[in-house]
Design a protein around this motif. Sequence first.
Motif, PDB file in Angstrom:
ATOM      1  N   LEU A   1       0.836  -1.204   0.000  1.00  0.00           N
ATOM      2  CA  LEU A   1       0.000   0.000   0.000  1.00  0.00           C
ATOM      3  C   LEU A   1       0.871   1.255   0.000  1.00  0.00           C
ATOM      4  CD1 LEU A   1      -2.705  -1.047   2.631  1.00  0.00           C
ATOM      5  CD2 LEU A   1      -2.976  -0.949   0.149  1.00  0.00           C
TER       6      LEU A   1
ATOM      7  N   GLU B   1      -6.909   8.229   9.274  1.00  0.00           N
ATOM      8  CA  GLU B   1      -7.430   6.868   9.370  1.00  0.00           C
ATOM      9  C   GLU B   1      -6.558   5.982   8.498  1.00  0.00           C
ATOM     10  OE1 GLU B   1      -8.645   4.102  10.757  1.00  0.00           O
ATOM     11  OE2 GLU B   1     -10.269   5.432  11.384  1.00  0.00           O
TER      12      GLU B   1
ATOM     13  N   GLY C   1     -12.286   1.933   2.920  1.00  0.00           N
ATOM     14  CA  GLY C   1     -11.515   1.465   4.068  1.00  0.00           C
ATOM     15  C   GLY C   1     -11.489   2.464   5.215  1.00  0.00           C
TER      16      GLY C   1
ATOM     17  N   THR D   1     -13.618   1.070  12.098  1.00  0.00           N
ATOM     18  CA  THR D   1     -12.251   1.220  11.614  1.00  0.00           C
ATOM     19  C   THR D   1     -11.294   0.989  12.779  1.00  0.00           C
ATOM     20  OG1 THR D   1     -12.365   3.601  12.027  1.00  0.00           O
ATOM     21  CG2 THR D   1     -12.825   2.856   9.787  1.00  0.00           C
ATOM     22  N   PRO D   2     -10.040   0.649  12.550  1.00  0.00           N
ATOM     23  CA  PRO D   2      -9.388   0.419  11.254  1.00  0.00           C
ATOM     24  C   PRO D   2      -9.950  -0.808  10.522  1.00  0.00           C
ATOM     25  CG  PRO D   2      -7.748   0.612  13.036  1.00  0.00           C
ATOM     26  CD  PRO D   2      -9.080   0.516  13.675  1.00  0.00           C
ATOM     27  N   ARG D   3     -10.099  -0.613   9.208  1.00  0.00           N
ATOM     28  CA  ARG D   3     -10.600  -1.689   8.351  1.00  0.00           C
ATOM     29  C   ARG D   3      -9.510  -2.236   7.433  1.00  0.00           C
ATOM     30  NH1 ARG D   3     -16.075   1.210   5.886  1.00  0.00           N
ATOM     31  NH2 ARG D   3     -17.338   1.176   7.790  1.00  0.00           N
ATOM     32  N   ILE D   4      -8.352  -1.628   7.464  1.00  0.00           N
ATOM     33  CA  ILE D   4      -7.304  -1.950   6.498  1.00  0.00           C
ATOM     34  C   ILE D   4      -6.006  -2.279   7.228  1.00  0.00           C
ATOM     35  CG2 ILE D   4      -5.898  -1.028   4.582  1.00  0.00           C
ATOM     36  CD1 ILE D   4      -8.784  -1.154   3.745  1.00  0.00           C
TER      37      ILE D   4
ATOM     38  N   GLU E   1      -1.879  -3.587   6.118  1.00  0.00           N
ATOM     39  CA  GLU E   1      -0.977  -3.994   5.050  1.00  0.00           C
ATOM     40  C   GLU E   1      -0.274  -5.289   5.448  1.00  0.00           C
ATOM     41  OE1 GLU E   1       2.573  -1.663   4.448  1.00  0.00           O
ATOM     42  OE2 GLU E   1       2.112  -1.544   2.315  1.00  0.00           O
TER      43      GLU E   1
ATOM     44  N   MET F   1      -2.771  -6.903   1.156  1.00  0.00           N
ATOM     45  CA  MET F   1      -3.468  -6.125   2.166  1.00  0.00           C
ATOM     46  C   MET F   1      -4.626  -6.947   2.721  1.00  0.00           C
ATOM     47  SD  MET F   1      -5.667  -3.582  -0.316  1.00  0.00           S
ATOM     48  CE  MET F   1      -6.834  -3.063   0.943  1.00  0.00           C
TER      49      MET F   1
ATOM     50  N   ASP G   1      -0.535  -5.853  15.902  1.00  0.00           N
ATOM     51  CA  ASP G   1       0.349  -4.715  16.146  1.00  0.00           C
ATOM     52  C   ASP G   1       1.246  -5.027  17.350  1.00  0.00           C
ATOM     53  OD1 ASP G   1       1.339  -2.228  17.255  1.00  0.00           O
ATOM     54  OD2 ASP G   1      -0.026  -1.208  15.888  1.00  0.00           O
TER      55      ASP G   1
ATOM     56  N   LYS H   1       3.126  -3.064  19.063  1.00  0.00           N
ATOM     57  CA  LYS H   1       3.100  -2.052  20.135  1.00  0.00           C
ATOM     58  C   LYS H   1       1.861  -2.214  21.020  1.00  0.00           C
ATOM     59  CE  LYS H   1       5.760   1.362  17.547  1.00  0.00           C
ATOM     60  NZ  LYS H   1       5.544   2.328  16.462  1.00  0.00           N
TER      61      LYS H   1
ATOM     62  N   VAL I   1      -4.590  -5.494  14.265  1.00  0.00           N
ATOM     63  CA  VAL I   1      -4.573  -4.167  13.628  1.00  0.00           C
ATOM     64  C   VAL I   1      -5.991  -3.766  13.239  1.00  0.00           C
ATOM     65  CG1 VAL I   1      -3.767  -2.883  11.611  1.00  0.00           C
ATOM     66  CG2 VAL I   1      -2.200  -4.438  12.810  1.00  0.00           C
TER      67      VAL I   1
END
Lengths: 243, 305
Positions: free
Chosen positions: A46, A206, A217, B57-60, B62, B67, B201, B203, B208
């Motif tokens: 991405l 976001e 997204g 969200t988050p919906r994405i 990587e 993705m 994630d 952290k 994610v």
Amino acid sequence: MNQGIYTVKSNRALNGSYYEMRLQGDTSSVTAPGQFINIKLDGFFLRRPISLCDWDGQSLTILYKVVGAGTEVMAELRPGQTLDVLCGLGNGFQTGGSERMPLLLGGGAGIAPLYGLAKALLRQGKQPAAILAFNTAAEIFYSREFEALGLPVRVATADGSAGIKGFVTDALAGVDYDYFYTCGPMPMYRAIERSVTTSGQYSFEERMGCGFGACMGCSCMTKNGSKRVCKDGPVFLREEIIW
Amino acid sequence: MVDTRVVLNGVTLDNPVIPASGTFGYGHEFAELYDINCLGTFSFKGTTLSPRFGNPTPRIAECTGGMINAVGLQNPGVAKVISEELPRLRTYFHKPVVANVSGFSVGEYAETCRLLDACPEVGWLEVNVSCPNVHGGGMGFGTSPEMAAAVTRAVKAVTTKPVWLKLTPNVTDIVSIAKACEDAGADGISLINTLLGMRIDLKTRKPVIANKMGGLSGSAVKPIALRMVYQVYEAVKVPVIGMGGVSSAEDVLEMMLAGATAVQVGAANLVNPFACRDIIKKLPCVMEKYGVEKLTDIIGGAHNG
């Protein structure tokens, strides 16, 4: 929006965590401060969305914080290297209102788009002021560049190591303003929302897939229905935000 | 001059390149960038009977070579698609479009398809029994041959348009599901939808994606997609519409050799908004390079001998 190959003109550390990069290329699709670009980096699927700090006819400036693998790669880029960039994304700050004394409230990396915004407001003959908030003195960047534009600048640090001790809202006392623009982290927005007395605009962040409105997204719900942070935002009016 | 045309259920497409549902909206964002009439056609955003905001969200997220998304079928609902999106679509796209439909019950699939059956803009119905991101729907229908067949029969009963079933790869035997759909009257099988995946994630030590899991797409999934297209092509007589990690003209040829009559391009559109236009431009050159005169000649070519 346009897609193009941009050449790194300079890429320098501003301090231990923030960087400034200048890119040469087509800026004709940039229409407002607060818009962003989306950068393709080798080795990543991405793109990286980064807000525009400033631009002119042939070049643009971004400020970024190294927070992960992508921005680590960005920090290593050298002048002369090229990047595939989508430019002029999103709806930026609206500056055509009747306000005379807009206040710019920036936190950390969120300071970046306020620089181009300050220039735009000054060009319109308005009298902006800025409050720039950082965690600590070592992270301060761009306060001199804001001062050099000729507007009053207050600096706040969370640990009190420079400027006013506290958050951006702790530096509000005695500041006259009739509108506000802000970019920064969500806890700062909640504090601002409790403290400010005028209309204003917030720039949101976001995780994005595409950055140009196709993938849904980064959707958020507003008082005017569902909006895409990347395409309908990232800047939203205070009046339409659901907290 | 090479011939890039392919035929899908009696309709000739200028080329086999079809932007995949969920990566192309209703075409509008891309029509601002280039003339999308260069496409074979495109599959519009997964549409349900009622409007849906989708997941938090988050919906994405990587990942290497791709993705993960957990959008959750955000769409304005079929009524608004028919009253607003399709009339707008007519102003910039002049070919029959693929209507992608999802649902939460057999009846809901059928009702949405019945409403879209009346739209002259719609050339095909692509019935998504494979969305991994919503509970109680989508993928639940695509993981059992019986349920997939039930959806197929219900949709076929309310439309005269060709119906494709879009299948999930998150199953042990995709061939049995494809055959069940064909036996129930499907006019095409499109595959693959995304593979269920996740990222964590370091952290925060949390997933994610707010929905925890999501659908993996992008170059990373191409070998799986090719394998499944290859398997399904051997088992069914109806056209196979292949997708999964396609981002180049070479990928299009590879997917067609596996057995695809047409090829969808998904995640690549999100990284390069001009991806489909670029693939279509390069297709003749890549065909010449590999000695392909007529694209239809190579469909399923990898099965010969």
